[in-house]
Design a protein around this motif. Structure first.
Motif, PDB file in Angstrom:
ATOM      1  N   SER A 513     -14.581  26.861  12.473  1.00  0.00           N
ATOM      2  CA  SER A 513     -13.968  25.521  12.565  1.00  0.00           C
ATOM      3  C   SER A 513     -14.836  24.441  11.944  1.00  0.00           C
ATOM      4  O   SER A 513     -14.691  23.262  12.259  1.00  0.00           O
ATOM      5  CB  SER A 513     -13.685  25.185  14.032  1.00  0.00           C
ATOM      6  N   SER A 514     -15.724  24.837  11.039  1.00  0.00           N
ATOM      7  CA  SER A 514     -16.697  23.885  10.494  1.00  0.00           C
ATOM      8  C   SER A 514     -16.073  22.785   9.643  1.00  0.00           C
ATOM      9  O   SER A 514     -16.667  21.728   9.455  1.00  0.00           O
ATOM     10  CB  SER A 514     -17.758  24.630   9.672  1.00  0.00           C
ATOM     11  N   ASN A 515     -14.874  23.012   9.113  1.00  0.00           N
ATOM     12  CA  ASN A 515     -14.261  22.010   8.229  1.00  0.00           C
ATOM     13  C   ASN A 515     -13.328  21.046   8.965  1.00  0.00           C
ATOM     14  O   ASN A 515     -12.802  20.109   8.349  1.00  0.00           O
ATOM     15  CB  ASN A 515     -13.482  22.709   7.110  1.00  0.00           C
ATOM     16  N   PHE A 516     -13.127  21.266  10.250  1.00  0.00           N
ATOM     17  CA  PHE A 516     -12.139  20.462  10.961  1.00  0.00           C
ATOM     18  C   PHE A 516     -12.522  18.985  11.035  1.00  0.00           C
ATOM     19  O   PHE A 516     -11.668  18.111  10.871  1.00  0.00           O
ATOM     20  CB  PHE A 516     -11.909  21.012  12.372  1.00  0.00           C
ATOM     21  N   GLU A 517     -13.785  18.687  11.281  1.00  0.00           N
ATOM     22  CA  GLU A 517     -14.147  17.284  11.465  1.00  0.00           C
ATOM     23  C   GLU A 517     -13.937  16.477  10.184  1.00  0.00           C
ATOM     24  O   GLU A 517     -13.443  15.351  10.222  1.00  0.00           O
ATOM     25  CB  GLU A 517     -15.592  17.141  11.948  1.00  0.00           C
ATOM     26  N   GLN A 518     -14.305  17.058   9.050  1.00  0.00           N
ATOM     27  CA  GLN A 518     -14.068  16.350   7.793  1.00  0.00           C
ATOM     28  C   GLN A 518     -12.575  16.176   7.544  1.00  0.00           C
ATOM     29  O   GLN A 518     -12.127  15.127   7.068  1.00  0.00           O
ATOM     30  CB  GLN A 518     -14.699  17.124   6.626  1.00  0.00           C
ATOM     31  N   LEU A 519     -11.792  17.195   7.879  1.00  0.00           N
ATOM     32  CA  LEU A 519     -10.345  17.095   7.702  1.00  0.00           C
ATOM     33  C   LEU A 519      -9.759  16.020   8.620  1.00  0.00           C
ATOM     34  O   LEU A 519      -8.864  15.276   8.218  1.00  0.00           O
ATOM     35  CB  LEU A 519      -9.689  18.452   7.974  1.00  0.00           C
ATOM     36  N   GLU A 520     -10.274  15.931   9.846  1.00  0.00           N
ATOM     37  CA  GLU A 520      -9.837  14.858  10.753  1.00  0.00           C
ATOM     38  C   GLU A 520     -10.022  13.496  10.088  1.00  0.00           C
ATOM     39  O   GLU A 520      -9.112  12.652  10.092  1.00  0.00           O
ATOM     40  CB  GLU A 520     -10.648  14.891  12.050  1.00  0.00           C
ATOM     41  N   ASP A 521     -11.213  13.281   9.528  1.00  0.00           N
ATOM     42  CA  ASP A 521     -11.506  11.982   8.918  1.00  0.00           C
ATOM     43  C   ASP A 521     -10.679  11.747   7.663  1.00  0.00           C
ATOM     44  O   ASP A 521     -10.284  10.613   7.367  1.00  0.00           O
ATOM     45  CB  ASP A 521     -13.006  11.880   8.599  1.00  0.00           C
ATOM     46  N   ASP A 522     -10.415  12.793   6.915  1.00  0.00           N
ATOM     47  CA  ASP A 522      -9.563  12.646   5.735  1.00  0.00           C
ATOM     48  C   ASP A 522      -8.137  12.253   6.140  1.00  0.00           C
ATOM     49  O   ASP A 522      -7.490  11.436   5.471  1.00  0.00           O
ATOM     50  CB  ASP A 522      -9.530  13.963   4.938  1.00  0.00           C
ATOM     51  N   ILE A 523      -7.666  12.823   7.235  1.00  0.00           N
ATOM     52  CA  ILE A 523      -6.313  12.497   7.701  1.00  0.00           C
ATOM     53  C   ILE A 523      -6.243  11.065   8.222  1.00  0.00           C
ATOM     54  O   ILE A 523      -5.328  10.312   7.882  1.00  0.00           O
ATOM     55  CB  ILE A 523      -5.866  13.494   8.790  1.00  0.00           C
ATOM     56  N   THR A 524      -7.206  10.669   9.018  1.00  0.00           N
ATOM     57  CA  THR A 524      -7.149   9.330   9.602  1.00  0.00           C
ATOM     58  C   THR A 524      -7.277   8.250   8.536  1.00  0.00           C
ATOM     59  O   THR A 524      -6.776   7.139   8.712  1.00  0.00           O
ATOM     60  CB  THR A 524      -8.251   9.138  10.667  1.00  0.00           C
ATOM     61  N   ARG A 525      -7.895   8.572   7.409  1.00  0.00           N
ATOM     62  CA  ARG A 525      -8.049   7.600   6.332  1.00  0.00           C
ATOM     63  C   ARG A 525      -6.979   7.747   5.257  1.00  0.00           C
ATOM     64  O   ARG A 525      -7.037   7.099   4.209  1.00  0.00           O
ATOM     65  CB  ARG A 525      -9.453   7.723   5.729  1.00  0.00           C
ATOM     66  N   GLY A 526      -6.000   8.612   5.510  1.00  0.00           N
ATOM     67  CA  GLY A 526      -4.873   8.717   4.609  1.00  0.00           C
ATOM     68  C   GLY A 526      -5.085   9.592   3.403  1.00  0.00           C
ATOM     69  O   GLY A 526      -4.225   9.654   2.512  1.00  0.00           O
ATOM     70  N   ARG A 527      -6.216  10.290   3.349  1.00  0.00           N
ATOM     71  CA  ARG A 527      -6.483  11.146   2.191  1.00  0.00           C
ATOM     72  C   ARG A 527      -5.815  12.510   2.318  1.00  0.00           C
ATOM     73  O   ARG A 527      -5.602  13.217   1.335  1.00  0.00           O
ATOM     74  CB  ARG A 527      -7.995  11.316   2.015  1.00  0.00           C
ATOM     75  N   LYS A 528      -5.522  12.919   3.541  1.00  0.00           N
ATOM     76  CA  LYS A 528      -4.811  14.163   3.817  1.00  0.00           C
ATOM     77  C   LYS A 528      -3.683  13.861   4.803  1.00  0.00           C
ATOM     78  O   LYS A 528      -3.600  12.766   5.365  1.00  0.00           O
ATOM     79  CB  LYS A 528      -5.764  15.206   4.421  1.00  0.00           C
ATOM     80  N   LYS A 529      -2.815  14.846   5.001  1.00  0.00           N
ATOM     81  CA  LYS A 529      -1.664  14.662   5.881  1.00  0.00           C
ATOM     82  C   LYS A 529      -1.793  15.512   7.147  1.00  0.00           C
ATOM     83  O   LYS A 529      -2.567  16.473   7.183  1.00  0.00           O
ATOM     84  CB  LYS A 529      -0.385  15.048   5.136  1.00  0.00           C
ATOM     85  N   ILE A 530      -1.012  15.161   8.152  1.00  0.00           N
ATOM     86  CA  ILE A 530      -0.989  15.945   9.385  1.00  0.00           C
ATOM     87  C   ILE A 530      -0.629  17.397   9.077  1.00  0.00           C
ATOM     88  O   ILE A 530      -1.157  18.329   9.690  1.00  0.00           O
ATOM     89  CB  ILE A 530       0.019  15.346  10.391  1.00  0.00           C
TER      90      ILE A 530
END
Length: 564
Positions: A513-530
């Protein structure tokens, strides 16, 4: 004076939340150590989950200390609080006679800052108080894990080694089991009564100190209530007539109203951690705490609707332009938010509770109208929140398996002094040093001298600590506010099945699960989607998440649940 209340990094990552209250006395210059992701080895990974009847045989008897009565007793998993001025003449004695017999003990411990000279006045005074000749092998806290791994892999292990929970990675957990002594013969049951201050350490902290089926660790207890608080500018709220939000929708409406980018004012910093709390997301501070039983099946935090809802709400805050640009750009993770918070550039941010006091102290003289306070965590729908307990201890000291009984007794003599409660002579010596040399007291407020700031840093406090305490003689209202906040939030705090257990996941799952935190931040900043997170969770399940669930289920079947 803030015993057992850490100073965390300005914008904590997942790992830094582990230090929430654990690193109080060791945080130097406003920063705690850089924390790393959890890992673990297969060897010995499950022996440390002893619980139920087996654990009860190992645990020390609990005998509450009656040496000093707190002004605000601990409740609902909170710290105890002291609001009175400090009077040296009223300090109590909790160790009436020296238990040390003059033996030599070497201790290796992480250290943040510049270690003092080995013959400094603080070390001499502590050794005289204890009756033991302690020699410190202080190591850079920021690179401690590498040093720790090397030492534990060698044959030259000091008498005592301090290990923080965030360093329980790689082969270190199995080395703890193979290299360090079982302290049960000295502390289990009524045996602990020979060391009254150790007997007053909460049982949950001792439960957390069982490694490999034996009581091996001397703990630094911490509150089980979250230490992450939505801190807000109460003075500006009152001046502007703002009401403190009590739901996710109310916070959004307030944030839009409070933000004026042209005037360089934004509502908040990144509120992701408050979102996790508000939506009832399971703890992300430690991997075992991220699992909970739902309808008889173990479910991970990332599989829940609450997790996605928290991310979506945080994303909407960013999208609405109410979050300070520093958070948008990631600067808040590298810079101290204090100055801009003091200027009123943003009005709310989520951080370690210790900043409630530190921000108050920083502004007390130059900005007397400044007032920071802790916002109660609201349930996202306006109801009561669902919060999840943190681990009851996060740092331990261990005794070398090869140590003689005489050395073990010397170590316990040290720990019995360092675990002395607030309001005692032993506590003052451990935390402040020698009066006149290391600190002075004026109007009931102790202040370290220049020599105190050099000598009295993170050393003896690492051996063992008393039950969590909050005390600010300079700002008693803040101390009361902090403890009462913990007590209110503690009423909504639940325990998950693996609370208090020592569990190290097999190494094959270390990076799952090492990539989850970065993905969380990408989603909250609009760079990735839910939908990207949903795909990541699906991948997580197929690449090992489901097998990891089975692994945890077996632990649960064998040991029972800690939830109650």
């Amino acid at each position: 004076m803030t015993p057992n209340a850490a100073s965390a990094p300005s914008a904590p990552s997942r790992r830094s939340f582990l230090a929430s209250t654990a690193v109080a006395a060791v945080a130097v210059g406003g920063g705690a150590p850089l924390l790393t992701a959890c890992g673990g080895s297969d060897s010995g990974s499950r022996e440390g989950t002893t619980s139920g009847k087996d654990a009860k045989k190992l645990l020390p008897a609990f005998v509450a200390s009656n040496v000093v009565a707190p002004d605000i007793p601990a409740k609902n998993g909170s710290a105890a609080g002291f609001t009175r001025k400090l009077a040296l003449a009223d300090l109590k004695t909790s160790v009436p006679k020296k238990l040390g017999k003059g033996g030599k003990v070497t201790i290796m411990s992480p250290f943040w800052g510049s270690p003092p000279k080995s013959d400094n006045a603080y070390y001499k005074a502590m050794n005289d108080l204890i009756g033991t000749d302690v020699h410190w092998q202080n190591q850079d806290g920021n690179t401690y894990e590498q040093k720790l791994g090397a030492v534990l892999a060698s044959s030259d292990v000091p008498d005592v080694v301090v290990v923080p929970s965030w360093n329980l990675n790689g082969r270190i957990p199995s080395a703890i089991i193979s290299k360090f002594a079982d302290l049960g013969p000295y502390l289990s049951g009524d045996a602990v009564k020979e060391y009254p201050n150790l007997a007053a350490i909460p049982t949950d902290a001792w439960q957390r100190s069982i490694f490999g089926g034996a009581l091996r660790g001397l703990p630094m207890p911490q509150p089980i209530v979250t230490g992450i608080v939505p801190l807000y500018r109460q003075d500006i709220f009152e001046a502007e007539g703002y009401e403190v939000p009590t739901s996710a929708d109310a916070f959004m409406a307030w944030a839009k109203d409070a933000t004026n980018a042209r005037a360089k004012r934004w509502a908040c910093m990144d509120m992701k951690w408050t979102a996790f709390q508000s939506f009832g997301v399971l703890s992300g501070n430690e991997k075992p705490l991220g699992w909970n039983l739902v309808d008889g099946k173990l479910v991970n935090r990332v599989e829940t609707e609450e997790f996605l809802e928290a991310l979506e709400w945080t994303r909407k805050l960013f999208a609405a332009g109410v979050v300070h640009p520093d958070a948008e750009l990631g600067k808040s993770q590298a810079t101290d938010p204090g100055p801009k918070f003091a200027k009123g550039e943003f009005l709310v941010y989520a951080n370690n509770m210790s900043q409630w006091w530190s921000r108050t102290a920083e502004q007390a003289v130059q900005n007397p109208d400044f007032k920071v306070w802790g916002m109660d965590i609201f349930g996202h729908d306006g109801g009561d929140p669902v919060l999840w307990a943190e681990q009851p201890a996060g740092i331990w000291s261990f005794v070398n398996k090869k140590a003689s009984e005489e050395v073990v007794r010397e170590v316990l003599a040290v720990a019995n002094v360092t675990a002395a409660p607030y309001g005692t002579k032993e506590f003052m010596m451990t935390n402040y040093g020698v009066e006149g040399t290391h600190y002075t007291v004026k109007d009931g407020v102790p202040t370290k001298t220049d020599q105190g700031n050099l000598d009295v840093l993170n050393a003896y406090v690492m051996v063992a600590s008393p039950a969590p305490t909050v005390a600010h003689p300079d700002f008693p209202d803040v101390a009361r506010g902090q403890v009462e906040w913990q007590q209110r939030m503690g009423a909504f705090t639940r325990k998950t099945p693996f609370f208090g257990m020592q569990i190290t996941e097999p190494s094959r799952y270390a990076n799952l699960s090492s990539n989850f935190e970065q993905l969380e931040d990408d989603i909250t900043r609009g760079r990735k989607k839910i939908s990207d997170m949903q795909q990541a969770v699906s991948d997580w399940k197929s690449k090992g998440g489901d097998k990891l669930r089975d692994w945890y289920q077996k632990i649960l079947d064998e040991n029972g649940s800690a939830a109650n």
